[in-house]
Design an enzyme around this catalytic site. Structure first.
Site, mmCIF file in Angstrom:
data_model
loop_
_atom_site.group_PDB
_atom_site.id
_atom_site.type_symbol
_atom_site.label_atom_id
_atom_site.label_comp_id
_atom_site.label_asym_id
_atom_site.label_seq_id
_atom_site.Cartn_x
_atom_site.Cartn_y
_atom_site.Cartn_z
ATOM 1 N N LYS A 114 47.642 23.587 28.572
ATOM 2 C CA LYS A 114 47.885 22.921 27.439
ATOM 3 C C LYS A 114 48.286 21.669 27.552
ATOM 4 C CE LYS A 114 45.691 25.396 23.888
ATOM 5 N NZ LYS A 114 45.844 25.764 22.522
ATOM 6 N N LYS A 193 35.549 31.408 34.402
ATOM 7 C CA LYS A 193 35.736 32.629 33.574
ATOM 8 C C LYS A 193 35.126 32.742 32.365
ATOM 9 C CE LYS A 193 39.281 34.590 31.154
ATOM 10 N NZ LYS A 193 40.642 34.285 30.498
ATOM 11 N N LYS A 196 36.497 33.138 25.432
ATOM 12 C CA LYS A 196 35.963 32.576 24.304
ATOM 13 C C LYS A 196 36.375 31.013 24.016
ATOM 14 C CE LYS A 196 38.061 36.327 22.887
ATOM 15 N NZ LYS A 196 38.911 37.594 22.394
HETATM 16 P P1 ADP Z 1 39.536 35.313 26.010
HETATM 17 O O1 ADP Z 1 39.849 34.639 27.183
HETATM 18 O O2 ADP Z 1 37.999 35.398 25.916
HETATM 19 O O3 ADP Z 1 40.225 34.746 24.948
HETATM 20 P P2 ADP Z 1 41.386 37.648 25.740
HETATM 21 O O4 ADP Z 1 42.519 36.550 26.189
HETATM 22 O O5 ADP Z 1 41.396 37.910 24.154
HETATM 23 O O6 ADP Z 1 40.041 36.768 26.148
HETATM 24 O O7 ADP Z 1 41.334 38.755 26.785
HETATM 25 C C1 ADP Z 1 41.395 40.194 26.132
HETATM 26 C C2 ADP Z 1 41.639 40.998 27.445
HETATM 27 O O8 ADP Z 1 40.260 40.910 28.152
HETATM 28 C C3 ADP Z 1 42.472 40.882 28.399
HETATM 29 O O9 ADP Z 1 43.242 41.896 28.877
HETATM 30 C C4 ADP Z 1 41.842 39.936 29.621
HETATM 31 O O10 ADP Z 1 42.490 40.012 30.646
HETATM 32 C C5 ADP Z 1 40.578 40.531 29.464
HETATM 33 N N1 ADP Z 1 39.568 39.398 29.971
HETATM 34 C C6 ADP Z 1 39.465 38.573 29.396
HETATM 35 N N2 ADP Z 1 38.381 37.377 29.735
HETATM 36 C C7 ADP Z 1 37.943 38.365 30.923
HETATM 37 C C8 ADP Z 1 37.048 38.041 32.146
HETATM 38 N N3 ADP Z 1 36.492 36.867 32.049
HETATM 39 N N4 ADP Z 1 37.234 38.898 33.020
HETATM 40 C C9 ADP Z 1 37.941 40.051 33.041
HETATM 41 N N5 ADP Z 1 38.706 40.353 32.186
HETATM 42 C C10 ADP Z 1 38.667 39.463 31.028
#
Ligand code: ADP
Ligand code: TRP
Length: 324
Positions: A114, A193, A196
């Protein structure tokens, strides 16, 4: 139940869960219900670092309760709750903040990214890892199943717990990360990756038609049908493999390498594999999502149980530092 190890994990209500969340966290975490005492929660305090619309926060929270229900969370035997229903965790955050060096937080990837992109950074985002440490430590958690991107946060939690224990004597269990290495990081539509924050996700539960459309949009290289292809470097295959068995995986990998297979074909197979795997939970999801009174009841019950454990651990920590 009590001699089982306790596993804890959280997910932020920042939007509909996607396939990366499902494969990296939800699926492995829910499977642990068979062997562990599980504490899973909706990290709404954490979500406030990015969600500023109250209605969105509430709707996203309901979405997640319905997702856990649809994927087979047994609410009667395990503890499922909303982070903010246990305000004790914010008090523990303060106690932990007082033993957390600034330097540790300055090294956090999320914060550094950030800063580099010159976005505004709030104190909430900076302190995010301390709240996460409090989440984990306040439930005496042994194991924390998360995706690979959370590894650094868990190392920080261990570091903070060790510091506190060093200064005040054994107080917290130092937790072990449980990272689904095979899943590693699920790529999104654009190959980065799936997240969201990148707007490149395949939602876990959407309509069949939407799912199909999303899968067809996954970016591939521009090799012609005839050319041999490399499954290991193909975004579609990385998702396909998670929903296929060994035999299917090998058969399709062979077709990639042989040439004569177009990406349209593997996309269709990927769509079918995902669709088959989520068909039943998707039906349940849309059915339970309507009944918000029932979703509230689930949260109320889980919150009460979580609060009892948290209260006892907070009391222990308060005593250690000399608060009455
Ligand atoms: P985002 O990156 O979409 O905001 P979060 O940070 O809310 O997702 O992640 C929630 C859970 O899902 C965490 O345990 C995270 O490690 C897992 N996770 C998120 N994106 C991925 C991905 N692309 N591959 C594997 N695990 C993921
Ligand atoms: N930071 C995690 C994420 O972005 C969510 C989270 C908050 C969490 N508190 C936690 C995960 C405690 C595991 C344990 O995905």
């Amino acid at each position: 139940m009590t001699d089982r190890k306790r596993t804890l994990s959280g997910i932020k209500p920042t939007g509909s869960p996607h396939l990366g969340n499902y494969l990296g966290m939800l699926k492995p975490a829910l499977a642990m219900q068979a062997t562990h005492e599980t504490f899973y929660f909706i990290a709404d305090y954490h979500a406030l670092t990015s969600v500023t619309n109250p209605k969105e926060l509430r709707e996203n929270t309901y979405d997640l309760v319905a997702v856990f229900d649809a994927l087979g969370m047994d609410f009667s035997r395990h503890t499922f709750f909303r982070q903010s229903d246990v305000p004790e965790v914010t008090e523990l955050t303060w106690l932990l903040s007082c033993v957390t060096p600034m330097g540790l937080l300055e090294r956090a990837h999320a914060y550094k990214e950030k800063r580099q992109s010159k976005e505004d950074v709030t104190h909430g985002l900076f302190a995010y890892p301390v709240l996460m440490a409090a989440d984990i430590l306040i439930y005496d958690s042994h194991e924390v199943p998360v995706g690979k991107d959370q590894k650094q946060h868990l190392e920080m939690t261990r570091d903070i717990a060790q510091r506190f224990n060093h200064i005040y004597g054994e107080t917290f269990i130092v937790p072990e990360p449980r990272i689904a290495e095979v899943v590693a990081t699920i790529p999104g539509l654009d190959g980065r990756k799936m997240s969201k924050s990148y707007d490149n996700v395949i939602p876990l539960f959407s309509s069949e038609a939407q799912l199909r459309k999303q899968v067809m949009r996954i970016v591939t290289d521009s090799k012609s049908v005839e050319e041999p292809k490399d499954p290991e470097h193909c975004n579609v295959f990385q998702i396909f493999r998670q929903f296929a068995d060994e035999t299917q995986r090998e058969a399709w990998a062979k077709r990639y390498r042989a040439g004569g297979m177009g990406y349209g074909e593997i996309k269709q197979a990927t769509f079918e594999a995902i669709n088959e795997a989520i068909r039943k939970p998707r039906e349940r999801y849309f059915a339970v999502r309507e009944d918000t009174a029932q979703l509230d009841a689930i949260l109320a019950e889980g919150g009460e149980r979580a609060r009892q454990v948290a209260g006892a651990v907070l009391y222990r920590a308060r005593k250690r530092v000399g608060l009455s």
